[in-house]
Design a protein around this motif. Structure first.
Motif, mmCIF file in Angstrom:
data_model
loop_
_atom_site.group_PDB
_atom_site.id
_atom_site.type_symbol
_atom_site.label_atom_id
_atom_site.label_comp_id
_atom_site.label_asym_id
_atom_site.label_seq_id
_atom_site.Cartn_x
_atom_site.Cartn_y
_atom_site.Cartn_z
ATOM 1 N N ALA A 190 0.774 -0.970 0.326
ATOM 2 C CA ALA A 190 -0.233 -0.164 -0.136
ATOM 3 C C ALA A 190 0.439 1.397 -0.060
ATOM 4 O O ALA A 190 1.891 1.388 0.743
ATOM 5 C CB ALA A 190 -1.070 0.061 0.361
ATOM 6 N N GLU A 191 0.483 2.520 -0.715
ATOM 7 C CA GLU A 191 1.303 3.579 -1.304
ATOM 8 C C GLU A 191 0.697 4.641 -0.189
ATOM 9 O O GLU A 191 1.890 4.875 0.377
ATOM 10 C CB GLU A 191 1.397 3.554 -2.841
ATOM 11 N N THR A 192 -0.629 4.687 -0.135
ATOM 12 C CA THR A 192 -1.633 5.431 0.654
ATOM 13 C C THR A 192 -2.298 4.173 1.316
ATOM 14 O O THR A 192 -3.031 3.145 0.973
ATOM 15 C CB THR A 192 -1.853 6.614 -0.544
ATOM 16 N N ASP A 195 -5.176 2.684 0.615
ATOM 17 C CA ASP A 195 -4.935 1.765 -0.906
ATOM 18 C C ASP A 195 -5.575 0.071 0.692
ATOM 19 O O ASP A 195 -5.904 -0.708 0.024
ATOM 20 C CB ASP A 195 -3.821 1.063 -0.675
#
Length: 650
Positions: A190-192, A195
């Protein structure tokens, strides 16, 4: 008409009968009342049956309670030598607390290097530089092999339980709970935050995690990533550190940061961090104990039987930890290990030491039975004149039970150590003081490592003639005057006679002399040796005779010599405190001191009769010590002496 009258009269008569029937109905309610009472009795009977069932259930629960095992009592004050510990940063706060308590109770200093579980095992199992390894995970098979490669067999001691804390900043207002699947996303791809969950902000995740040498890292990877560390190490915006405080500071710095570490570090920073529930389960004592919190984990210390034998202070400290850790663990911020886990750790300790554990507050140490009749060979003992009467009694009993003859040369503690550590001519050294560092060095230079065996306690007796009618108590300040600069008794107290003081004291090789100088003159022997009218002798009987000869004489020696001559001597109180068993035991009498025997593992191996005699002494000394005129050593001190014997003879 007459017929109608009869009919009316008949009806009237029937009515009268009916009225009489009312009296019969009065009896029927009494019958009904009895029926109600019977019904009530039945209800009570049923209630009693239910009560019995509940009682049986409670009894079954009590029977299943696990008994807490107890190790032999340990006295930190009687322990010497360093402690070298390294390992888990999670274990560090608990180990630090136990070291502090250990030192507060008189134990020697110890160090804990917080380097992570993996690095701790490296130092313990590869370099062989530490005595104890702290770990927040179980030791791996590969690490056990490394240990065995340097002659160490690691023993596991469970000391507590940690709930791994997954935390965010207290400024984070969108997150209170994560599933294990979401947790894996948050620490990998997950980047953010969006996500992880579409309802979360589309803000980059900042990750703060322990270093790869940390048991905390290993445990998280095992539980969340099924032992595959690849995803978490490949995650962007990830900072690793072996220092949990660095992780805490990173998480505090952003509402979009997340990290994990031991529960204690969360508890220290609870005002600025929020801890997350995992799978809807809160990290608390009940959930960790019942296993529902997914990230609960054990905390350990590891050591080795050989280390514990060669460094008795390590065995003593681990005993202390296992005995008292549950009094400290919650306050530090962790959770107690189960009774079963702690009992298993105690059994591991006892197995390494060759002793048994028992129930209750403390357990004694039992040595192997020894039969003096089966022993042969001489015993050569020399040392303290104070220890002599007790050693002589033990030799007499030993020989009465068939043991070979032994000799004790009463030459003083210092001369005894000279004979044992320099000349190497004696098997056992008797001492009324602890061995000095310089004497240990002398012993080691001839290949001897002295082992200390506490055998009793003496109250140094300050005495005057029974003809002395003016003194029954002296303060420590007056005692110093009486044995130094005072020329007459009036110089000690104006109410005393203006008569010259005659002084009778042990020789300078005597442990009695050393102890008196240490306690009364702060280790400076100059004043007492410069005093006029002073006679020194290593023979306590010479001192006794000198004091008996004048009402203005004073002297000191071991309590046993006073007791032998109580008809012609008076013993003085010191600081108003009588020299008796109670005051010596509780430490209030200022001139109480320990009595020792010293030997060496090599001597005991080469001359089994020495090991057998010391076993005999430690087993039976408390049956003789009071009659000789001394006081028993504490149970803690005697147990420690027995453990020293067991370690030397494993």
């Amino acid at each position: 008409m007459r017929n109608k009258l009869f009919a009316i009269l008949a009806i009237f008569a029937l009515l009268l009968v009916a009225c009489g029937g009312g009296e019969a109905e009065t009896t029927e309610p009494e019958t009904i009342t009895e029926t109600v009472e019977v019904e009530v009795t039945r209800v009570v009977t049923e209630t009693e049956t239910v009560t019995e069932t509940v009682t049986e259930t409670v009894t079954e629960t009590v029977v299943e309670t696990v008994e807490v095992l107890a190790l032999p009592a340990v006295d930190p004050l009687s322990v010497s030598g360093d402690l070298v510990i390294a390992g888990s940063s999670t274990v560090f706060p608990l180990a630090e607390r136990m070291i502090e308590r250990w030192q507060d109770e008189g134990g020697p200093a110890g160090t804990y290097d917080s380097i992570g579980s993996g690095a701790g095992f490296e130092r313990f199992c590869v370099a062989g530089e530490s005595d104890i390894s702290g770990a927040s995970r179980a030791i791996k098979d590969s690490e056990i092999e490394s240990c065995q490669g340097i002659g160490r067999d690691p023993i596991e001691f469970r000391i507590g339980t940690d709930a791994l804390a997954v935390t965010v900043s207290s400024e984070n207002d969108f997150l209170t709970d994560l599933s294990l699947e979401q947790l894996a996303l948050a620490f990998s791809t997950a980047e953010t935050w969006a996500d992880v969950d579409a309802s979360f902000p589309a803000e980059p995740i900042q990750r703060f995690i322990p270093g790869t040498d940390s048991g905390t890292f290993d445990f998280f990877v095992e539980e969340v990533f099924d032992e595959d560390e690849g995803p978490i190490l490949a995650a962007s915006n990830t900072q690793l550190s072996e220092d949990d405080n660095v992780l805490v500071q990173g998480i505090q710095g952003s509402p979009y940061a997340i990290g994990f570490f031991g529960y204690a570090y969360y508890q220290e920073n609870a005002s600025s961090l929020n801890i997350l529930n995992i799978e809807g389960v809160e990290a608390n004592a009940a959930n960790v104990d019942n296993g529902t919190y997914p990230l609960g984990r054990p905390l350990f210390m590891y050591s080795d039987a050989t280390i514990m034998a060669e460094k008795p202070q390590v065995a003593a400290f681990l005993n202390f930890v296992l005995t008292f850790v549950n009094e400290e663990v919650v306050d530090v911020g962790y959770f107690p290990a189960s009774t079963a886990a702690l009992n298993a750790a105690k059994e591991g300790w006892a197995g390494a030491q060759g002793v048994a554990v028992g129930g209750g507050a403390s357990a004694g140490v039992n040595l192997p039975a020894v039969d003096p009749l089966s022993v042969s060979g001489d015993l050569v003992i020399a040392g303290s004149s104070t220890v002599f009467p007790l050693a002589e009694r033990m030799l007499e009993r030993w020989q009465d039970e068939g043991g070979p003859a032994g000799t004790y040369d009463s030459i003083g503690s210092g001369a005894g150590f000279e004979r044992f550590c320099v000349a190497g001519e004696s098997d056992i050294s008797g001492a009324s003081r602890a061995i000095k560092d310089s004497e240990i060095e002398s012993c080691q230079s001839i290949g001897r490592d002295p082992i200390e065996f506490r055998i009793g306690t003496d109250a140094l007796a300050v005495t005057v003639s029974a003809d002395n009618d003016f003194v029954d108590n002296l303060s420590l300040e007056q005692l110093a005057l009486a044995f130094s600069t005072a020329e007459t008794w009036a110089d000690v107290d104006p109410s005393f006679p203006d008569e010259p003081i005659q002084r009778f004291i042990p020789g300078t090789d005597s442990g009695t002399f050393d102890f008196f100088v240490e306690e009364v003159f702060d280790e400076d022997e100059g004043p007492i040796l410069a005093a006029s009218n002073t006679q020194l002798s290593e023979d306590d009987n010479v001192l006794v005779q000198g004091i008996q000869g004048s009402p203005y004489a004073i002297g000191f020696f071991g309590y046993a010599y006073y007791q032998e001559n109580a008809g012609s001597l008076s013993i003085l109180d010191i600081e108003g405190i009588e020299a008796n068993a109670s005051n010596v035991d509780n430490g209030s009498y200022p001139l109480g001191r320990p009595l020792f025997m010293y030997s060496d593992a090599t001597i005991m191996a080469e001359k089994p009769q020495v090991a057998a005699f010391l076993n005999f002494v430690l087993t039976f000394v408390n049956e003789e010590v009071v009659d000789v005129g001394y006081f028993p050593a504490s149970e803690d001190a005697l147990n420690l002496a027995k453990l020293g014997w067991l370690n030397a003879n494993n």
